[in-house]
Design an enzyme around this catalytic site. Structure first.
Site, mmCIF file in Angstrom:
data_model
loop_
_atom_site.group_PDB
_atom_site.id
_atom_site.type_symbol
_atom_site.label_atom_id
_atom_site.label_comp_id
_atom_site.label_asym_id
_atom_site.label_seq_id
_atom_site.Cartn_x
_atom_site.Cartn_y
_atom_site.Cartn_z
ATOM 1 N N ASP A 102 46.792 33.363 29.166
ATOM 2 C CA ASP A 102 47.702 33.107 30.670
ATOM 3 C C ASP A 102 47.951 31.449 30.693
ATOM 4 O O ASP A 102 47.377 30.333 31.701
ATOM 5 C CB ASP A 102 46.882 32.871 32.222
ATOM 6 C CG ASP A 102 48.654 32.804 32.999
ATOM 7 O OD1 ASP A 102 49.655 32.650 32.869
ATOM 8 O OD2 ASP A 102 47.620 33.125 34.015
ATOM 9 N N LYS B 131 41.122 37.703 31.835
ATOM 10 C CA LYS B 131 42.173 36.240 31.866
ATOM 11 C C LYS B 131 41.535 35.380 31.798
ATOM 12 O O LYS B 131 40.929 35.628 33.068
ATOM 13 C CB LYS B 131 43.285 36.607 33.475
ATOM 14 C CG LYS B 131 44.575 35.256 32.833
ATOM 15 C CD LYS B 131 45.185 35.874 34.295
ATOM 16 C CE LYS B 131 44.950 35.324 35.364
ATOM 17 N NZ LYS B 131 45.064 33.902 35.700
ATOM 18 N N ARG C 205 38.401 37.419 42.212
ATOM 19 C CA ARG C 205 37.611 37.029 43.204
ATOM 20 C C ARG C 205 36.667 37.912 43.992
ATOM 21 O O ARG C 205 35.427 37.783 44.098
ATOM 22 C CB ARG C 205 37.820 35.438 44.381
ATOM 23 C CG ARG C 205 37.843 34.464 44.015
ATOM 24 C CD ARG C 205 38.368 33.797 44.670
ATOM 25 N NE ARG C 205 40.509 33.555 44.864
ATOM 26 C CZ ARG C 205 41.050 33.461 45.677
ATOM 27 N NH1 ARG C 205 40.157 32.580 45.824
ATOM 28 N NH2 ARG C 205 42.297 34.159 45.217
ATOM 29 N N THR D 50 54.707 32.946 42.770
ATOM 30 C CA THR D 50 54.211 32.934 44.182
ATOM 31 C C THR D 50 54.223 32.482 45.344
ATOM 32 O O THR D 50 54.146 32.002 46.533
ATOM 33 C CB THR D 50 53.510 34.659 44.482
ATOM 34 O OG1 THR D 50 52.873 34.182 43.587
ATOM 35 C CG2 THR D 50 54.253 35.788 44.054
HETATM 36 O O1 C5P Z 1 40.564 35.452 42.553
HETATM 37 P P1 C5P Z 1 41.756 36.020 43.023
HETATM 38 O O2 C5P Z 1 41.828 37.923 42.973
HETATM 39 O O3 C5P Z 1 42.771 35.893 43.969
HETATM 40 O O4 C5P Z 1 41.920 35.622 41.402
HETATM 41 C C1 C5P Z 1 43.620 35.962 41.343
HETATM 42 C C2 C5P Z 1 44.607 35.509 40.206
HETATM 43 O O5 C5P Z 1 45.706 35.664 39.454
HETATM 44 C C3 C5P Z 1 43.925 34.043 39.352
HETATM 45 O O6 C5P Z 1 43.337 33.331 38.420
HETATM 46 C C4 C5P Z 1 45.321 33.363 39.881
HETATM 47 O O7 C5P Z 1 45.499 32.600 39.024
HETATM 48 C C5 C5P Z 1 46.129 34.363 40.085
HETATM 49 N N1 C5P Z 1 47.940 34.730 40.031
HETATM 50 C C6 C5P Z 1 47.809 34.345 41.515
HETATM 51 N N2 C5P Z 1 48.459 34.855 42.288
HETATM 52 C C7 C5P Z 1 50.190 35.037 40.854
HETATM 53 C C8 C5P Z 1 50.358 34.086 40.055
HETATM 54 C C9 C5P Z 1 48.710 34.356 39.504
HETATM 55 O O8 C5P Z 1 46.781 34.616 42.483
HETATM 56 N N3 C5P Z 1 51.397 34.655 41.755
#
Ligand code: C5P
Length: 233
Positions: free
Chosen positions: A60, A32, A207, A115
């Site tokens: 995205d 992504k 992360r 969210t």
């Molecule tokens: O680092 P982490 O696992 O939290 O990353 C999740 C990814 O998904 C990030 O790029 C974040 O912007 C995206 N995202 C999210 N929650 C959402 C929509 C997108 O964490 N509701």
């Protein structure tokens, strides 16, 4: 078999992005890249990542504008043939359909309710139902308009699946491995195995994998492999 993990390559640094992808290619097929990366490096930056790594891209950009503008924007992206391109379902049927008609192989991915919005936030901007029922109806409209994938919270997987059917790919962030300490800023997380068991097709994970980069590329590769394995146990 395609890996169910989509790595969130949340960096504006082209070289780091390339290295993260190289380090995890054995366990991950789709990556992504978001607005931060796109605004820094544009179409050429995405194309160079594709050419150098052979990775599939989840682009995205969360497009949201009048249908004509979204159509022209999606047509620009079309030459990259990303695996997924996100649009806001709240742009409405005609807008989603304009994106769908501007691409060929790309799956138009509808984002329902962010969210980050609380029930109060939704009421304040004029949404009448709960976040959950609004997400369901937005998913339904987007799929009717030709979207073939949906992004939603892990807690909405079953509810969205019940309205969109089995052919639609459900992609969920907010996933944390059971052995991960802390959940960064993610609330109400689920484990990868739980989200897949509920019917998600892909999990966006950042992360928990990318933070291992400070320990070296092998540590990052190992973490990605462990997470994939935890799903298949
Ligand atoms: O680092 P982490 O696992 O939290 O990353 C999740 C990814 O998904 C990030 O790029 C974040 O912007 C995206 N995202 C999210 N929650 C959402 C929509 C997108 O964490 N509701």
């Amino acid at each position: 078999m395609t890996s169910p993990i989509i790595l969130a390559v949340d960096t504006p640094d082209l070289d780091i992005a390339r290295r993260w992808i190289d380090a995890t290619r054995a366990s991950i097929d789709v990556y992504k890249l978001g607005l931060e990366f796109f605004l820094s490096h544009g179409i050429d930056g995405i194309a160079s990542i594709q050419n150098e790594t052979g990775a599939s891209i989840f682009l995205d950009l969360k497009l949201h504008d009048i249908p004509n503008t979204v159509s022209k924007s999606a047509a620009v992206v079309e030459r990259l043939h990303p695996r997924f391109l996100t649009v806001h379902a709240s742009g409405g049927r005609a807008m989603v359909s304009a994106a769908v008609n501007a691409v060929t192989t790309t799956s138009i991915t509808a984002v329902t309710i962010l969210t980050s919005l609380s029930e109060n936030d939704l009421a304040e901007i004029g949404f009448k139902g709960s976040a959950f029922t609004t997400a369901q109806s937005l998913a339904q409209v987007a799929v009717d308009a030709g979207a073939t994938s949906i992004v939603c919270s892990p807690h909405e997987i079953s509810g969205i699946r019940s309205v969109v059917g089995d052919a639609i790919e459900i992609i969920t962030p907010g996933v944390r491995p059971a052995d991960e300490t802390g959940s960064d800023d993610q609330m109400r997380t689920m484990t990868p195995a739980q989200a897949i068991a509920l019917g998600a097709n892909f999990l966006v994970i950042g992360r928990p994998i990318t933070s291992r980069w400070s320990q070296g590329s092998q540590a990052m590769a190992d973490r990605a492999a462990e997470i994939v394995e935890s799903i298949h146990k």
